[in-house]
Each structure stands twice: as C-alpha cells, then as structure tokens.
Design a protein around this motif. Structure first.
Motif, PDB file in Angstrom:
ATOM      1  N   ALA A 101       0.785  -1.235  -0.067  1.00 36.42           N
ATOM      2  CA  ALA A 101      -0.036   0.074  -0.047  1.00 36.42           C
ATOM      3  C   ALA A 101       1.045   1.121  -0.009  1.00 36.42           C
ATOM      4  CB  ALA A 101      -0.775  -0.188   1.214  1.00 36.42           C
ATOM      5  N   GLY A 102       0.360   2.388  -0.472  1.00 33.89           N
ATOM      6  CA  GLY A 102       1.204   3.557  -0.535  1.00 33.89           C
ATOM      7  C   GLY A 102       0.744   4.708  -0.207  1.00 33.89           C
ATOM      8  N   PHE A 103       1.502   5.779  -0.106  1.00 31.76           N
ATOM      9  CA  PHE A 103       0.802   7.199   0.318  1.00 31.76           C
ATOM     10  C   PHE A 103       1.988   8.131  -0.367  1.00 31.76           C
ATOM     11  CE2 PHE A 103       3.318   6.209   3.860  1.00 31.76           C
ATOM     12  CZ  PHE A 103       3.840   7.405   4.415  1.00 31.76           C
ATOM     13  N   GLY A 104       1.809   9.437  -0.453  1.00 23.71           N
ATOM     14  CA  GLY A 104       2.843  10.148  -0.871  1.00 23.71           C
ATOM     15  C   GLY A 104       2.547  11.618   0.078  1.00 23.71           C
ATOM     16  N   PHE A 105       3.662  12.278  -0.249  1.00 24.02           N
ATOM     17  CA  PHE A 105       3.541  13.541   0.532  1.00 24.02           C
ATOM     18  C   PHE A 105       4.517  14.868  -0.187  1.00 24.02           C
ATOM     19  CE2 PHE A 105       7.245  11.639   2.490  1.00 24.02           C
ATOM     20  CZ  PHE A 105       7.896  12.228   2.763  1.00 24.02           C
ATOM     21  N   GLN A 106       4.279  16.042   0.003  1.00 25.26           N
ATOM     22  CA  GLN A 106       4.840  17.098  -0.549  1.00 25.26           C
ATOM     23  C   GLN A 106       5.504  17.822   0.752  1.00 25.26           C
ATOM     24  OE1 GLN A 106       3.052  20.026  -3.247  1.00 25.26           O
ATOM     25  NE2 GLN A 106       4.486  21.625  -2.706  1.00 25.26           N
ATOM     26  N   ALA A 107       6.794  18.003   0.572  1.00 23.43           N
ATOM     27  CA  ALA A 107       7.520  18.652   1.801  1.00 23.43           C
ATOM     28  C   ALA A 107       8.116  19.908   1.320  1.00 23.43           C
ATOM     29  CB  ALA A 107       8.510  17.950   2.397  1.00 23.43           C
ATOM     30  N   SER A 108       7.973  21.047   2.157  1.00 26.73           N
ATOM     31  CA  SER A 108       8.790  22.163   1.962  1.00 26.73           C
ATOM     32  C   SER A 108      10.149  22.393   2.682  1.00 26.73           C
ATOM     33  CB  SER A 108       7.860  23.503   2.285  1.00 26.73           C
ATOM     34  OG  SER A 108       6.706  23.337   1.473  1.00 26.73           O
ATOM     35  N   ARG A 109      10.823  23.085   2.071  1.00 27.57           N
ATOM     36  CA  ARG A 109      12.378  23.053   2.807  1.00 27.57           C
ATOM     37  C   ARG A 109      13.079  24.375   2.453  1.00 27.57           C
ATOM     38  NH1 ARG A 109      15.128  18.232  -0.901  1.00 27.57           N
ATOM     39  NH2 ARG A 109      14.932  19.296  -2.884  1.00 27.57           N
ATOM     40  N   PRO A 110      13.876  24.698   3.461  1.00 27.62           N
ATOM     41  CA  PRO A 110      14.489  25.824   2.992  1.00 27.62           C
ATOM     42  C   PRO A 110      15.416  25.903   1.488  1.00 27.62           C
ATOM     43  CG  PRO A 110      15.077  25.302   5.065  1.00 27.62           C
ATOM     44  CD  PRO A 110      14.372  24.107   4.618  1.00 27.62           C
ATOM     45  N   PHE A 111      15.424  26.944   1.020  1.00 28.11           N
ATOM     46  CA  PHE A 111      16.162  26.988  -0.430  1.00 28.11           C
ATOM     47  C   PHE A 111      17.753  26.675   0.004  1.00 28.11           C
ATOM     48  CE2 PHE A 111      12.320  29.588  -1.727  1.00 28.11           C
ATOM     49  CZ  PHE A 111      12.372  28.933  -2.879  1.00 28.11           C
ATOM     50  N   GLY A 112      18.195  26.039  -0.951  1.00 25.99           N
ATOM     51  CA  GLY A 112      19.459  25.536  -0.800  1.00 25.99           C
ATOM     52  C   GLY A 112      19.671  24.286   0.043  1.00 25.99           C
ATOM     53  N   ASP A 113      18.872  23.718   0.713  1.00 26.64           N
ATOM     54  CA  ASP A 113      18.582  22.368   1.284  1.00 26.64           C
ATOM     55  C   ASP A 113      18.263  21.404   0.208  1.00 26.64           C
ATOM     56  OD1 ASP A 113      18.170  20.263   3.185  1.00 26.64           O
ATOM     57  OD2 ASP A 113      16.682  21.339   4.137  1.00 26.64           O
ATOM     58  N   ASN A 114      18.973  20.398   0.152  1.00 29.08           N
ATOM     59  CA  ASN A 114      18.697  19.354  -0.702  1.00 29.08           C
ATOM     60  C   ASN A 114      18.527  17.943   0.146  1.00 29.08           C
ATOM     61  OD1 ASN A 114      21.269  18.466   0.120  1.00 29.08           O
ATOM     62  ND2 ASN A 114      21.991  18.475  -2.083  1.00 29.08           N
ATOM     63  N   THR A 115      18.336  18.005   1.303  1.00 30.00           N
ATOM     64  CA  THR A 115      18.007  16.932   2.035  1.00 30.00           C
ATOM     65  C   THR A 115      16.470  16.301   2.075  1.00 30.00           C
ATOM     66  OG1 THR A 115      17.644  18.002   4.130  1.00 30.00           O
ATOM     67  CG2 THR A 115      19.769  17.110   3.693  1.00 30.00           C
ATOM     68  N   VAL A 116      16.239  15.085   2.088  1.00 31.63           N
ATOM     69  CA  VAL A 116      14.858  14.757   2.111  1.00 31.63           C
ATOM     70  C   VAL A 116      14.717  13.962   3.365  1.00 31.63           C
ATOM     71  CG1 VAL A 116      14.863  14.501  -0.351  1.00 31.63           C
ATOM     72  CG2 VAL A 116      15.483  12.585   1.030  1.00 31.63           C
ATOM     73  N   ALA A 117      13.167  13.379   3.632  1.00 31.25           N
ATOM     74  CA  ALA A 117      12.836  12.684   4.825  1.00 31.25           C
ATOM     75  C   ALA A 117      13.589  11.551   4.803  1.00 31.25           C
ATOM     76  CB  ALA A 117      11.384  12.460   4.732  1.00 31.25           C
ATOM     77  N   GLY A 118      13.656  11.063   6.158  1.00 32.35           N
ATOM     78  CA  GLY A 118      14.140   9.650   6.261  1.00 32.35           C
ATOM     79  C   GLY A 118      13.816   8.812   7.463  1.00 32.35           C
ATOM     80  N   ASP A 119      14.188   7.836   7.910  1.00 33.22           N
ATOM     81  CA  ASP A 119      13.965   6.844   9.062  1.00 33.22           C
ATOM     82  C   ASP A 119      12.581   6.632   9.189  1.00 33.22           C
ATOM     83  OD1 ASP A 119      14.453   5.567  11.519  1.00 33.22           O
ATOM     84  OD2 ASP A 119      13.804   7.437  12.682  1.00 33.22           O
ATOM     85  N   PHE A 120      12.011   5.985   7.974  1.00 37.35           N
ATOM     86  CA  PHE A 120      10.614   5.524   7.816  1.00 37.35           C
ATOM     87  C   PHE A 120      10.457   4.119   8.542  1.00 37.35           C
ATOM     88  CE2 PHE A 120      11.297   8.457   4.291  1.00 37.35           C
ATOM     89  CZ  PHE A 120      10.096   8.993   3.911  1.00 37.35           C
ATOM     90  N   ARG A 121       9.473   4.168   9.225  1.00 40.67           N
ATOM     91  CA  ARG A 121       9.116   2.838   9.883  1.00 40.67           C
ATOM     92  C   ARG A 121       7.687   2.450   9.862  1.00 40.67           C
ATOM     93  NH1 ARG A 121      13.830   1.725  13.152  1.00 40.67           N
ATOM     94  NH2 ARG A 121      15.252   3.051  13.322  1.00 40.67           N
TER      95      ARG A 121
END
Length: 123
Positions: A101-121
């Motif tokens: 099963a799946g889901f999705g999301f949009q995240a906003s981040r500061p300009f210049g930041d290229n990190t993404v979400a992690g530690d999915f459990r």
C-alpha cells in the motif's frame, strides 16, 4: 499550504529509492523521491507485507530534516510534531503477504537544502 513548483523549476525528476527495513519480519517501507525543486520535493512511500501472514498496520512514522515541513499528502492523514511525521492510512490498513500500500507527501524546505525525509518505520 505550498503548491508544487512549475515544471520549469524541477531540478530532478527521479532519485534513488531509500529502503528502510523496520527490523520487523512483517513490514518493509520504501520511499522514493518523485520530484524535487528549490524549496521542496514529492515522495512516494510504499509499505509491503514481507511476512507469511496478514497483518494490520496503523501507519508509518518518519523524520524530516530540520527546517522542513509537510505541506500536503495523499491516501491518508499526515500529522507533524516537530520534525517527526505520523501517517495514518485512509485505506489498506490490512495487508496480505506480499501486498503493498502506498501514500505520498509534499515537503517544503529552505532554499539550498537538498536533504529529504528519512527514518521511515511501520507504526
């Protein structure tokens, strides 16, 4: 609520999937960046029952890097407390062996930041 960046602002349309084994014999969470741009990104998250029997899952937790926030999502509800986000499914809470099963999301981040979400459990 932030809106998606126009197509001309998309920096990358694909990134390698991030696979997280939740230390459970029953559940694997896979998250993939669908698109990213200066100031945000979209992720698709898939939960797969890797066990031998049907199980009911209550959701997924994950962590956003500092300064980021969820600005939208689909296939359930997302609640952010600090940098921790909890997803609760709208559908598919019971998964048969091999089922996903799946889901999705949009995240906003500061300009210049290229990190993404992690530690999915699985929750």
């Amino acid at each position: 609520m932030a809106t998606a960046a126009p197509a001309s602002a998309v920096v990358s349309t694909r990134a390698p999937a991030v696979v997280v084994d939740t230390a459970s014999d029953d559940c694997t969470v896979t998250a993939a960046v669908l698109a990213q741009w200066p100031g945000g990104y979209l992720m698709q998250v898939t939960v797969t029952n890797t066990g031998a029997s049907t199980f009911t899952w209550s959701g997924v937790t994950f962590t956003l890097p500092a300064g980021q926030f969820v600005s939208g999502g689909w296939n359930g509800s997302l609640v952010q407390t600090g940098q921790k986000v909890t997803y609760r499914p709208a559908y598919y809470s019971t998964l048969a062996p091999g089922q996903s099963a799946g889901f999705g999301f949009q995240a906003s981040r500061p300009f210049g930041d290229n990190t993404v979400a992690g530690d999915f459990r699985c929750g």
